[in-house]
Scaffold this motif. Structure first.
Motif, PDB file in Angstrom:
ATOM      1  N   UNK A  19       0.831  -1.210   0.000  1.00  0.00           N
ATOM      2  CA  UNK A  19       0.000   0.000   0.000  1.00  0.00           C
ATOM      3  C   UNK A  19       0.869   1.266   0.000  1.00  0.00           C
ATOM      4  N   UNK A  20       1.969   1.226   0.761  1.00  0.00           N
ATOM      5  CA  UNK A  20       2.875   2.391   0.790  1.00  0.00           C
ATOM      6  C   UNK A  20       3.421   2.666  -0.597  1.00  0.00           C
ATOM      7  N   UNK A  21       3.787   1.578  -1.297  1.00  0.00           N
ATOM      8  CA  UNK A  21       4.326   1.746  -2.655  1.00  0.00           C
ATOM      9  C   UNK A  21       3.241   2.317  -3.573  1.00  0.00           C
ATOM     10  N   UNK A  22       2.017   1.806  -3.446  1.00  0.00           N
ATOM     11  CA  UNK A  22       0.919   2.298  -4.296  1.00  0.00           C
ATOM     12  C   UNK A  22       0.647   3.773  -4.009  1.00  0.00           C
ATOM     13  N   UNK A  23       0.644   4.107  -2.720  1.00  0.00           N
ATOM     14  CA  UNK A  23       0.379   5.517  -2.353  1.00  0.00           C
ATOM     15  C   UNK A  23       1.475   6.441  -2.863  1.00  0.00           C
ATOM     16  N   UNK A  24       2.727   5.975  -2.774  1.00  0.00           N
ATOM     17  CA  UNK A  24       3.842   6.800  -3.252  1.00  0.00           C
ATOM     18  C   UNK A  24       3.649   7.114  -4.737  1.00  0.00           C
ATOM     19  N   UNK A  25       3.161   6.133  -5.491  1.00  0.00           N
ATOM     20  CA  UNK A  25       2.900   6.349  -6.921  1.00  0.00           C
ATOM     21  C   UNK A  25       1.714   7.302  -7.099  1.00  0.00           C
ATOM     22  N   UNK A  26       0.638   7.049  -6.367  1.00  0.00           N
ATOM     23  CA  UNK A  26      -0.590   7.827  -6.552  1.00  0.00           C
ATOM     24  C   UNK A  26      -0.448   9.276  -6.101  1.00  0.00           C
ATOM     25  N   UNK A  27       0.352   9.496  -5.055  1.00  0.00           N
ATOM     26  CA  UNK A  27       0.446  10.859  -4.497  1.00  0.00           C
ATOM     27  C   UNK A  27       0.855  11.887  -5.540  1.00  0.00           C
ATOM     28  N   UNK A  28       1.675  11.455  -6.473  1.00  0.00           N
ATOM     29  CA  UNK A  28       2.132  12.384  -7.518  1.00  0.00           C
ATOM     30  C   UNK A  28       0.965  12.900  -8.347  1.00  0.00           C
ATOM     31  N   UNK A  29      -0.101  12.115  -8.439  1.00  0.00           N
ATOM     32  CA  UNK A  29      -1.243  12.491  -9.292  1.00  0.00           C
ATOM     33  C   UNK A  29      -2.426  13.033  -8.490  1.00  0.00           C
ATOM     34  N   UNK A  30      -2.312  13.071  -7.179  1.00  0.00           N
ATOM     35  CA  UNK A  30      -3.416  13.555  -6.341  1.00  0.00           C
ATOM     36  C   UNK A  30      -3.363  15.078  -6.255  1.00  0.00           C
ATOM     37  N   UNK A  31      -4.493  15.710  -6.404  1.00  0.00           N
ATOM     38  CA  UNK A  31      -4.576  17.181  -6.334  1.00  0.00           C
ATOM     39  C   UNK A  31      -4.033  17.667  -4.987  1.00  0.00           C
ATOM     40  N   UNK A  32      -3.397  18.820  -5.013  1.00  0.00           N
ATOM     41  CA  UNK A  32      -2.794  19.375  -3.787  1.00  0.00           C
ATOM     42  C   UNK A  32      -3.807  19.453  -2.636  1.00  0.00           C
ATOM     43  N   UNK A  33      -5.057  19.709  -2.974  1.00  0.00           N
ATOM     44  CA  UNK A  33      -6.059  19.886  -1.916  1.00  0.00           C
ATOM     45  C   UNK A  33      -6.255  18.606  -1.089  1.00  0.00           C
ATOM     46  N   UNK A  34      -5.933  17.461  -1.679  1.00  0.00           N
ATOM     47  CA  UNK A  34      -6.125  16.190  -0.958  1.00  0.00           C
ATOM     48  C   UNK A  34      -4.832  15.402  -0.741  1.00  0.00           C
ATOM     49  N   UNK A  35      -3.699  16.011  -1.074  1.00  0.00           N
ATOM     50  CA  UNK A  35      -2.437  15.247  -0.948  1.00  0.00           C
ATOM     51  C   UNK A  35      -2.122  14.958   0.526  1.00  0.00           C
ATOM     52  N   UNK A  36      -2.207  15.968   1.361  1.00  0.00           N
ATOM     53  CA  UNK A  36      -1.973  15.740   2.789  1.00  0.00           C
ATOM     54  C   UNK A  36      -3.121  14.934   3.401  1.00  0.00           C
ATOM     55  N   UNK A  37      -4.333  15.293   3.002  1.00  0.00           N
ATOM     56  CA  UNK A  37      -5.509  14.638   3.596  1.00  0.00           C
ATOM     57  C   UNK A  37      -5.476  13.125   3.353  1.00  0.00           C
ATOM     58  N   UNK A  38      -5.055  12.727   2.154  1.00  0.00           N
ATOM     59  CA  UNK A  38      -5.003  11.285   1.852  1.00  0.00           C
ATOM     60  C   UNK A  38      -3.961  10.601   2.737  1.00  0.00           C
ATOM     61  N   UNK A  39      -2.795  11.228   2.887  1.00  0.00           N
ATOM     62  CA  UNK A  39      -1.750  10.629   3.738  1.00  0.00           C
ATOM     63  C   UNK A  39      -2.218  10.552   5.190  1.00  0.00           C
ATOM     64  N   UNK A  40      -2.914  11.587   5.630  1.00  0.00           N
ATOM     65  CA  UNK A  40      -3.423  11.591   7.007  1.00  0.00           C
ATOM     66  C   UNK A  40      -4.445  10.465   7.193  1.00  0.00           C
ATOM     67  N   UNK A  41      -5.330  10.313   6.224  1.00  0.00           N
ATOM     68  CA  UNK A  41      -6.361   9.263   6.335  1.00  0.00           C
ATOM     69  C   UNK A  41      -5.690   7.895   6.477  1.00  0.00           C
ATOM     70  N   UNK A  42      -4.683   7.619   5.663  1.00  0.00           N
ATOM     71  CA  UNK A  42      -4.029   6.314   5.731  1.00  0.00           C
ATOM     72  C   UNK A  42      -3.276   6.129   7.055  1.00  0.00           C
ATOM     73  N   UNK A  43      -2.832   7.234   7.667  1.00  0.00           N
ATOM     74  CA  UNK A  43      -2.222   7.122   9.001  1.00  0.00           C
ATOM     75  C   UNK A  43      -3.300   6.884  10.060  1.00  0.00           C
ATOM     76  N   UNK A  44      -4.486   7.425   9.834  1.00  0.00           N
ATOM     77  CA  UNK A  44      -5.576   7.266  10.813  1.00  0.00           C
ATOM     78  C   UNK A  44      -6.136   5.830  10.841  1.00  0.00           C
ATOM     79  N   UNK A  45      -6.005   5.120   9.725  1.00  0.00           N
ATOM     80  CA  UNK A  45      -6.608   3.772   9.649  1.00  0.00           C
ATOM     81  C   UNK A  45      -5.550   2.757   9.201  1.00  0.00           C
ATOM     82  N   UNK A  46      -4.562   2.477  10.081  1.00  0.00           N
ATOM     83  CA  UNK A  46      -3.429   1.630   9.671  1.00  0.00           C
ATOM     84  C   UNK A  46      -3.833   0.170   9.453  1.00  0.00           C
TER      85      UNK A  46
END
Ligand code: FES
Length: 345
Positions: A19-46
């Motif tokens: 999942x970390x590898x997938x997120x690292x790939x996806x983050x590059x394409x995620x809009x700035x408005x949700x880039x931090x929010x997506x990382x935070x969500x994945x930290x909230x639900x490990x």
């Protein structure tokens, strides 16, 4: 008998590392408005914590041993856990598209988790005529929600939007501008040294969800002066103000928060905060200004926007111990429970 659907089987092949590898790939394409929010969500639900509870002989006992408090299970918040993402406003369409995709899923050799997330996000973006960068984070979240809650529970959720319509009309740029705004300190504000005041927004979907703090105060200190609501009635962990606190000394892990905007305006993580936040299990990084902080330690020097998770616990040491020796899982006592005993005692 294995009752998992092919889509669930596909998801379950992916552990935290995948999942970390997938997120690292996806983050590059995620809009700035949700880039931090997506990382935070994945930290909230490990995922590792979910799996440890799932594999435990006695999940309730394990949850107690790990001092889990509040709503830590995704199955109970399928439609709401991601309300702090911009992409949440597209949840009904994302949920429907993911369900349809899951029902007709046929694994294509060589197709990665990130590829599959992008495929579904593109489908929804086309249907809504929105930029796909706004759909990728929330689509990845839908996938992880199925992995943790199961496809049947995911389908059973109503698929509603949890923020009000007026707010849902804001553009991503407007949200980013609001996050970047600092409080004016008045005409002679540049001369002020000790009495600067900053606004902390703790729920972007609620216009009243703000409190003020003085320059250099920690986030939890400022929150305690907010007497506008009956906090305990909303969440028993909130003994004063919107942020749950117990020790105020980085010992309990109750006060963790995600920083959606303004992480750079918080003082660097100190030695104690850095050590304890890893032990609790919330984040494992050497970054001086990470997206997950302990509110009782994070001193603010500007306006910030945060999100407060609905639960807390102490599971970092336990998961590390579990990781080190998975082979020992054939021991007479179930491995998760034995490790919990070790970590706690
Ligand atoms: S209140 Fe206990 S760690 Fe912050």
């Amino acid at each position: 008998m294995n009752t998992e659907t092919p889509f669930e089987q596909f998801l379950n092949q992916h552990d935290e590392e995948a999942w970390s590898a997938a997120l690292a790939t996806l983050l590059r394409s995620i809009h700035e408005v949700d880039r931090h929010a997506t990382q935070i969500w994945f930290a909230f639900y490990p995922l590792p914590l979910f799996r440890a509870l799932q594999q435990s002989d006695d999940p309730e006992k394990l949850a107690q041993q790990l001092l889990l408090q509040g709503d830590y299970e995704l199955k109970d918040q399928i439609d709401t856990s991601h309300a702090f993402l911009y992409g949440h406003r597209f949840w009904p369409q994302v949920k429907k598209a993911v369900e349809q995709y899951a029902d007709s899923f046929d694994e294509t050799p060589g197709e990665s988790l990130a590829d599959v997330v992008l495929t579904v996000a593109r489908l929804v973006a086309g249907e809504l005529k929105k930029d796909e960068s706004l759909l990728i984070g929330i689509t990845a979240i839908a996938f992880m929600t199925i992995q943790q809650a199961g496809l049947a529970a995911f389908k059973a959720a109503p698929g509603t939007v949890a923020i009000d319509r007026k707010l849902a009309k804001k553009s991503p740029e407007q949200v980013l501008r609001e996050r970047a705004r600092d409080d004016s300190q008045g005409l002679l504000g540049f001369l002020k040294t000790v009495d600067k005041q900053w606004t902390v927004t703790w729920d972007e979907s609620d216009a009243r969800a703000k409190y003020r703090l003085r320059d250099g105060q920690d986030l939890a200190w400022g929150a305690a002066s907010d007497q506008t609501r009956d906090w305990r009635a909303i969440d028993p962990r909130r003994i004063e103000g919107p942020i749950p606190v117990e020790c105020r000394s980085a010992s309990c892990g109750t006060c963790w928060v995600g920083v959606l905007g303004g992480a750079e305006k918080l003082a660097d993580v100190g030695a104690r905060e850095g050590k304890k936040i890893k032990e609790f299990g919330y984040i494992d990084t050497a970054e001086p200004k990470p997206l997950i902080r302990l509110a009782c330690q994070a001193k603010s020097h500007g306006a910030v926007s945060i999100v407060i998770p609905p639960w807390n616990g102490q599971f970092g040491k336990y998961l590390r111990a579990l990781n080190k020796d998975e082979a020992a899982s054939t021991h007479e006592q179930s491995e998760p429970d034995r490790r919990a005993d070790e970590a706690v005692n």
